[in-house]
Enzyme design. Structure first.
Site, mmCIF file in Angstrom:
data_model
loop_
_atom_site.group_PDB
_atom_site.id
_atom_site.type_symbol
_atom_site.label_atom_id
_atom_site.label_comp_id
_atom_site.label_asym_id
_atom_site.label_seq_id
_atom_site.Cartn_x
_atom_site.Cartn_y
_atom_site.Cartn_z
ATOM 1 N N ARG B 260 0.871 -1.174 0.000
ATOM 2 C CA ARG B 260 0.000 0.000 0.000
ATOM 3 C C ARG B 260 0.905 1.220 0.000
ATOM 4 O O ARG B 260 1.485 1.556 1.034
ATOM 5 C CB ARG B 260 -0.872 -0.042 1.262
ATOM 6 C CG ARG B 260 -2.088 0.849 1.209
ATOM 7 C CD ARG B 260 -2.700 1.011 2.601
ATOM 8 N NE ARG B 260 -1.904 1.942 3.374
ATOM 9 C CZ ARG B 260 -1.820 1.932 4.701
ATOM 10 N NH1 ARG B 260 -2.481 1.058 5.419
ATOM 11 N NH2 ARG B 260 -1.064 2.824 5.327
ATOM 12 N N HIS B 264 -3.820 4.548 4.379
ATOM 13 C CA HIS B 264 -4.938 3.606 4.417
ATOM 14 C C HIS B 264 -6.172 4.246 3.794
ATOM 15 O O HIS B 264 -6.812 3.671 2.910
ATOM 16 C CB HIS B 264 -5.230 3.191 5.855
ATOM 17 C CG HIS B 264 -6.520 2.458 6.002
ATOM 18 N ND1 HIS B 264 -6.712 1.197 5.488
ATOM 19 C CD2 HIS B 264 -7.703 2.827 6.556
ATOM 20 C CE1 HIS B 264 -7.961 0.813 5.738
ATOM 21 N NE2 HIS B 264 -8.569 1.786 6.377
ATOM 22 N N TYR B 273 3.477 5.101 11.575
ATOM 23 C CA TYR B 273 3.823 3.688 11.757
ATOM 24 C C TYR B 273 4.666 3.094 10.626
ATOM 25 O O TYR B 273 5.285 2.067 10.806
ATOM 26 C CB TYR B 273 2.551 2.854 11.943
ATOM 27 C CG TYR B 273 1.520 3.046 10.848
ATOM 28 C CD1 TYR B 273 1.603 2.328 9.668
ATOM 29 C CD2 TYR B 273 0.476 3.958 10.996
ATOM 30 C CE1 TYR B 273 0.672 2.513 8.656
ATOM 31 C CE2 TYR B 273 -0.458 4.157 9.986
ATOM 32 C CZ TYR B 273 -0.361 3.434 8.825
ATOM 33 O OH TYR B 273 -1.269 3.621 7.829
HETATM 34 C C1 LIG Z 1 -15.474 -5.531 10.797
HETATM 35 C C2 LIG Z 1 -14.574 -4.367 10.638
HETATM 36 N N1 LIG Z 1 -13.658 -4.095 11.589
HETATM 37 C C3 LIG Z 1 -12.859 -3.020 11.485
HETATM 38 C C4 LIG Z 1 -12.945 -2.191 10.420
HETATM 39 C C5 LIG Z 1 -12.050 -0.954 10.336
HETATM 40 N N2 LIG Z 1 -11.064 -1.118 9.291
HETATM 41 C C6 LIG Z 1 -11.290 -0.638 8.062
HETATM 42 S S1 LIG Z 1 -10.105 -1.065 6.998
HETATM 43 C C7 LIG Z 1 -9.244 -1.883 8.190
HETATM 44 C C8 LIG Z 1 -7.970 -2.567 7.822
HETATM 45 C C9 LIG Z 1 -8.176 -3.536 6.738
HETATM 46 O O1 LIG Z 1 -6.977 -4.123 6.377
HETATM 47 P P1 LIG Z 1 -6.883 -5.153 5.194
HETATM 48 O O2 LIG Z 1 -7.920 -6.211 5.331
HETATM 49 O O3 LIG Z 1 -5.476 -5.609 5.135
HETATM 50 O O4 LIG Z 1 -7.252 -4.329 3.889
HETATM 51 P P2 LIG Z 1 -6.600 -2.973 3.342
HETATM 52 O O5 LIG Z 1 -7.359 -1.839 3.954
HETATM 53 O O6 LIG Z 1 -5.160 -2.964 3.684
HETATM 54 O O7 LIG Z 1 -6.829 -2.986 1.874
HETATM 55 C C10 LIG Z 1 -9.902 -1.798 9.414
HETATM 56 C C11 LIG Z 1 -9.395 -2.352 10.667
HETATM 57 C C12 LIG Z 1 -13.924 -2.488 9.448
HETATM 58 N N3 LIG Z 1 -14.095 -1.717 8.375
HETATM 59 N N4 LIG Z 1 -14.717 -3.569 9.577
#
Ligand SMILES: Cc1ncc(C[n+]2csc(CCOP(=O)(O)OP(=O)(O)O)c2C)c(N)n1
Lengths: 327, 364
Positions: B260, B264, B273
């Site tokens: 990435r 985020h 971080y």
């Molecule tokens: C059930 C749930 N828990 C927490 C979140 C908050 N949240 C949004 S994105 C994220 C990280 C997601 O990481 P990843 O699955 O690696 O996907 P990326 O965003 O890196 O594409 C979090 C914790 C959420 N959207 N849904």
């Protein structure tokens, strides 16, 4: 007395709770190094290390479920759910496991867990970031459900929640996170009024407005506007959604004879429904008008461009007051 | 980096190409050119959306920067009749499914919860709840199988389903349950995990002690690691997995290893971080740059074609800027639509409450 934002008050409150009791530990997604997406836990990992401020894997059921295990071992976990809309993967652990442990073990097991959830709308965000899930929890026996509306309460209520031997759902009004107010940090935890006490924020004689969390600022605004028109509103901050502090509500309803309840959550089956029922039983002869509700509508939270039409505002509160006064 | 050992790669970060023992690419020059064009355009789309958020036109945006190859390669491997379930970051997949970029913006601007008709594009809306849609994808794949829309040998009929999610999602119960169901029923679904190394501030090692794809074995699913910045490898690996799914071979977990390169979301501050040297390392592995080097060496790409694509990107972003600002705000009364399949007395009454408020504010 320092002026603190709700975010800073929560942060300092948790800091103090962690100093006071080495069994208190924090767990959640992104709460450590990042300090939480709202920075509520900022700096705590630096102060207490990564064994007491724990970045968890991305799994809410896991967070609450393991907090239960930690609590059984003697820890006092404070877990963060990143946003209101993400608590539901943990629903079984909260409602079926956490809430019932004391009851099913006939008092032998106690789970002193605090679940912090930023909640409510009005921040212009996308789907699932503006929910008001409180009534699911308030309808669950065994959970204490509280919410703060200012920094002083944020600071003390989080410490009281952590100190409670019961599980507490601690709802944080995210849209007011950066609102500053005075905090009396010199008080002592055991001198602070009960976690479950409703508080009269401004006294009035014509109509009682009961709100909590993010709607309190709106209720106070309505009271100021009403005063300009010579209508005197009594604003009560509920603070605790379960249990409810009925004596304070009953006293006020008996005095004004009119009650409007305000919340962002949908109307049907909401916290307001419970309060209205109890007030109609307890204050039937003193009520001059039916208890009214100003709430979110019975629809899923709408896209943010129209959230202002969904959220209770001062105008809608004043409309309800006017209706009450018309009886 | 040891992570890149044992991963499928056909085009390395210097732009040199070599077939893999199990993946022989048959992509034509014009298909490769199209991939390049897709990647440049979605990067432009992404940068434009980030800029629109900065200007206050969008509430939020989740950038795909750095993940162009992982998304374009995999999505181009899909057939028209396939269906994709995705997270909030799969703008490149949306692009390949034909979703209009302005419709993508409507979600982030807050005018709609779903900016397009999922059935029309065979592409689900953006899913915010991490991992929830992995189960939906699995169930959809079970539906394709139960409806005998797999294993017929008809290239225009046999269906497979793509489930996109991130490395963080691998920890959610829903994703793991999806693996169980998919394996149990041999559902025609391809789980496509873009391991961009981060779940907001948490590195992948917080979620897993082993490479994510290794987990598949425990569920009885083949797991494959692919260089997520190599569009050719992403295409070939996904295509093989989709073909196997369509022909009754069951599910696959693909881990596309990428990075990435942006925040985020536009609300995030990765300097809290992220390590700068990691970002620099991955900048050298840029997915677009390596294809550009390769295609130029092959004579498929030249200055003239590059400037045509730039013009196209400029037109696209211009259209996005205009289209975004012109996206109509919903009528407040629309919040009462579609709560149920039929009209409801309670909701109708609440709609009238809002009508009264609106007509009063119009008269004032
Ligand atoms: C059930 C749930 N828990 C927490 C979140 C908050 N949240 C949004 S994105 C994220 C990280 C997601 O990481 P990843 O699955 O690696 O996907 P990326 O965003 O890196 O594409 C979090 C914790 C959420 N959207 N849904």
């Amino acid at each position: 007395m320092p002026q603190l934002s709700i975010v800073h008050a929560l942060n300092q409150g948790m800091h103090r709770a962690m100093e006071a009791d080495s069994k208190v530990l924090l767990m959640g997604e992104d709460i450590g190094k990042l300090g939480g997406v709202f920075r509520v836990t900022e700096g705590l990992q630096q102060s207490f290390g990564d064994e007491r401020v724990i970045d968890s894997p991305l799994a809410e059921s896991g967070i609450v479920g393991t907090a239960i295990g930690l609590a059984l071992y003697g820890f006092r976990p404070v877990v963060e759910i990143q946003f209101d809309g993400f608590v539901f993967p943990a629903f079984d652990q909260i409602v079926v496991q956490l809430a019932r442990m004391r009851f099913r073990s006939a008092g032998a097991l106690s789970l002193p867990i605090t679940i912090r959830i930023p909640y409510g709308g009005g921040i212009g965000s996308v789907e699932h970031h503006s929910e008001s899930p409180e009534s699911y929890f308030a309808a669950t026996p065994g959970l204490r459900v509280v919410t703060c509306s200012d920094s002083h309460d944020a600071y003390w209520m989080i410490q009281q929640s952590i100190a409670s031997d019961d599980p507490v759902i601690f709802l944080e009004p995210k849209r007011r996170y950066w609102q500053k107010s005075e905090v009396n940090t010199n008080a002592k935890l055991n001198e602070i009024s009960s976690l479950h006490e409703a508080r009269v924020l401004s006294e009035g004689t014509d109509c009682t407005i009961i709100g909590y969390g993010p709607t309190i600022a709106t209720c106070l605004q309505a009271a100021r506007l009403a005063a300009e028109d010579g209508v005197s509103l009594e604003v009560i901050d509920l603070r605790s959604l379960s249990p409810l502090d009925m004596p304070v509500l009953i006293k006020s309803a008996n005095k004004t004879g009119r009650v409007v309840i305000v919340h962002e959550a949908s109307r049907s089956g909401g916290v307001g429904a419970e309060i209205a029922t109890r007030l109609s039983q307890e204050c039937f002869y003193k009520l001059e008008a039916p208890v009214m509700r100003v709430t979110g509508y019975d629809v899923p939270y709408p896209p943010s461009r129209i959230e202002d039409d969904y959220l209770p505002d001062a105008e809608r509160i004043l409309d309800a007051v006017e209706k009450c006064m018309g009886y | 980096m040891d992570q890149l050992d044992s991963v499928v790669q056909l085009l390395d970060s210097n732009g040199s190409f070599a077939n893999h023992s199990q993946y022989i690419s048959t992509l034509s020059d014009s298909e490769l050119f199209d991939f390049y064009r897709d990647m440049v355009l979605v990067r432009a789309l992404d940068e434009q959306a980030t800029a629109l958020q900065r200007q206050g036109e969008l509430g939020l945006w989740a950038p795909l920067l750095g993940q162009e190859a992982a998304q374009i390669g995999s999505a181009r491997a899909m057939r028209k009749q396939d269906f994709a379930f995705s997270t909030y970051r799969e703008h490149g997949v949306a692009w390949c499914r034909g979703v209009d970029p302005v419709d993508m913006l409507s979600f982030w601007r807050g005018t709609k919860h779903q900016g397009w008709d999922a059935n029309q594009y065979r592409f689900y809306g953006y899913q915010i709840i991490i991992g929830a849609h992995a189960l939906h994808a699995t169930g959809y794949a079970m539906g394709a199988y139960l409806s005998r829309n797999t294993e017929t040998g008809d290239a225009g009929k046999d269906q497979a389903v793509m489930a996109y999610f991130g490395d963080g999602a691998m920890s959610e119960g829903d994703v793991n349950e999806a693996f169980v169901f998919a394996a149990s029923y041999q559902a025609p679904v391809v789980f496509y995990c873009q391991n961009n190394q981060w779940a907001i501030s948490e590195p992948t090692r917080r979620q897993s002690r082993v490479p994510l794809a290794y987990r598949a074995a425990g569920f009885g699913i083949p797991g494959i690691r692919v260089d997520g910045n190599d569009v050719i490898a992403c295409y070939e690996v996904t295509k093989q997995a989709l073909d196997r799914a369509r022909s009754g071979g069951g599910p696959t977990l693909i881990e596309a290893i990428t990075y990435r390169m942006g925040a985020h979301t536009t609300s995030d501050d990765p300097t809290k971080y992220q390590v700068f040297s990691d970002v620099e390392l991955w900048r050298d592995r840029d997915p677009i740059e390596r294809l550009k080097v390769y295609l130029r060496a092959k004579g498929v790409l030249n200055n003239e074609l590059e400037s045509e694509i730039s013009d196209e990107a400029a037109a696209l972003t211009e259209r996005m800027r205009k289209g975004c600002r012109e996206l109509p705000d919903p009528n407040p009364l629309s919040m009462f639509n579609h709560v149920y399949s039929e009209s409801d007395l309670n909701i109708d009454e609440q709609r009238r409450e809002v009508e009264t408020i609106l007509s009063r504010s119009q008269n004032n």
